[in-house]
Design an enzyme around this catalytic site. Sequence first.
Site, PDB file in Angstrom:
ATOM      1  CB  SER A  22     -37.906  36.277  48.432  1.00  0.00           C
ATOM      2  OG  SER A  22     -37.053  36.888  47.534  1.00  0.00           O
TER       3      SER A  22
ATOM      4  CG  HIS B 183     -34.790  40.339  50.371  1.00  0.00           C
ATOM      5  ND1 HIS B 183     -33.947  39.399  49.845  1.00  0.00           N
ATOM      6  CD2 HIS B 183     -35.831  40.418  49.521  1.00  0.00           C
ATOM      7  CE1 HIS B 183     -34.450  38.924  48.729  1.00  0.00           C
ATOM      8  NE2 HIS B 183     -35.598  39.534  48.502  1.00  0.00           N
TER       9      HIS B 183
ATOM     10  CG  HIS C 242     -31.225  41.653  45.110  1.00  0.00           C
ATOM     11  ND1 HIS C 242     -31.695  41.890  46.383  1.00  0.00           N
ATOM     12  CD2 HIS C 242     -31.544  40.369  44.812  1.00  0.00           C
ATOM     13  CE1 HIS C 242     -32.294  40.790  46.825  1.00  0.00           C
ATOM     14  NE2 HIS C 242     -32.208  39.852  45.899  1.00  0.00           N
TER      15      HIS C 242
ATOM     16  CE1 TYR D  38     -34.187  44.393  43.820  1.00  0.00           C
ATOM     17  CE2 TYR D  38     -33.531  42.387  42.677  1.00  0.00           C
ATOM     18  CZ  TYR D  38     -34.140  43.019  43.755  1.00  0.00           C
ATOM     19  OH  TYR D  38     -34.707  42.280  44.752  1.00  0.00           O
ATOM     20  CD  GLU D  39     -31.316  45.611  47.389  1.00  0.00           C
ATOM     21  OE1 GLU D  39     -31.569  46.180  48.459  1.00  0.00           O
ATOM     22  OE2 GLU D  39     -30.754  44.497  47.319  1.00  0.00           O
TER      23      GLU D  39
ATOM     24  CB  ALA E  57     -37.605  33.333  44.936  1.00  0.00           C
TER      25      ALA E  57
ATOM     26  CG  MET F 247     -34.196  39.436  39.294  1.00  0.00           C
ATOM     27  SD  MET F 247     -35.351  40.710  39.821  1.00  0.00           S
ATOM     28  CE  MET F 247     -36.815  40.267  38.887  1.00  0.00           C
ATOM     29  CB  SER F 248     -29.988  36.876  43.651  1.00  0.00           C
ATOM     30  OG  SER F 248     -30.555  35.583  43.747  1.00  0.00           O
TER      31      SER F 248
ATOM     32  CG  ASN G  38     -42.538  33.287  39.042  1.00  0.00           C
ATOM     33  OD1 ASN G  38     -41.688  33.364  39.945  1.00  0.00           O
ATOM     34  ND2 ASN G  38     -42.309  33.747  37.830  1.00  0.00           N
TER      35      ASN G  38
ATOM     36  CG  HIS H 293     -41.888  41.401  45.351  1.00  0.00           C
ATOM     37  ND1 HIS H 293     -40.757  40.614  45.218  1.00  0.00           N
ATOM     38  CD2 HIS H 293     -41.801  41.956  46.582  1.00  0.00           C
ATOM     39  CE1 HIS H 293     -40.025  40.703  46.333  1.00  0.00           C
ATOM     40  NE2 HIS H 293     -40.642  41.511  47.170  1.00  0.00           N
TER      41      HIS H 293
END
Length: 276
Positions: A36, A67, A89, A91-92, A119, A217-218, A241, A253
């Site tokens: 990202s 993305h 991802h 989560y998608e 990220a 998350m990746s 962060n 996000h």
Amino acid sequence: MNSNQTNEYQSSAQETAQFLLDKMGEKPEELLIIGSGLGQLVELLEDRKMLRYADIPHFPVSTVVGHSGELHCGRINGYPLCIMKGRFHLYEGYHPRQVVFPIVAAHACGIKKLLITNAAGGINPGFEVGDIMLIRDHINWMFKNPLIGSDNPLSSYRFPDMSDCYSRKLARQIRDIALQEGIMLREGTYLASTGPNYETMSEIAMMRSMGADAVGMSTVPEVLAASALQLEVLGFSYISNVHRLGADYDTTHEEVIRNARLATKNLLSLFQKRYV
Ligand code: HPA
């Protein structure tokens, strides 16, 4: 997946590879996956050709804001490579094998190395927003794995060794470049969870006690596939962060995307100097 679907997956990857090789007109040496907010990295490429994922046969299509879903191919100092702007991802809702389809297709194109960036939230209390962390190792907290399944097209490499899954050789090269360029490089362990939620305070405390330095998350599914395919991997997290135990804050996000850009300049320098 049954064996018909396995054959279909393999022949799809071959078809995708042939399509890409025809479009590029040459074999890429490396695949670079950018996370990202790092879209600007594609501007490093000379003679750049862009293909939208939607126009690449069998490619999944990315659904996340920030993305965009484009494959950029070209050269840096004469060195041919492809950059994926946008990734897939868990989560998608993708199956782990869909997430790693681009790695399998790029391997079929003949790539030898995978460069991967993400990220990530800082877990290590010494990290600051904007830091770059060289990924030395990972923890798979996703409880999903693209190598699972007796009918798996990656199953000929069923038990990959993971002791050098982030290449020590490539890490040494990048440390030297960072030193020459005066870029501070953190190093550590990336922990991947499926998301899409950010972490609870108790999860942060647990991750810290497990030895994680950053969370995202990746990346882990792609690195598992790359290990099975015996690709050399170089991975970076840029800290968008930082999680502070006991502090009063939210993670959003928008903040992640905005802060990811802070690391762009240094990542650009690190990448560019690899090809000198
Ligand atoms: N947690 C999980 N994934 C992330 C984070 C985070 O704090 N920041 C960027 N990606």
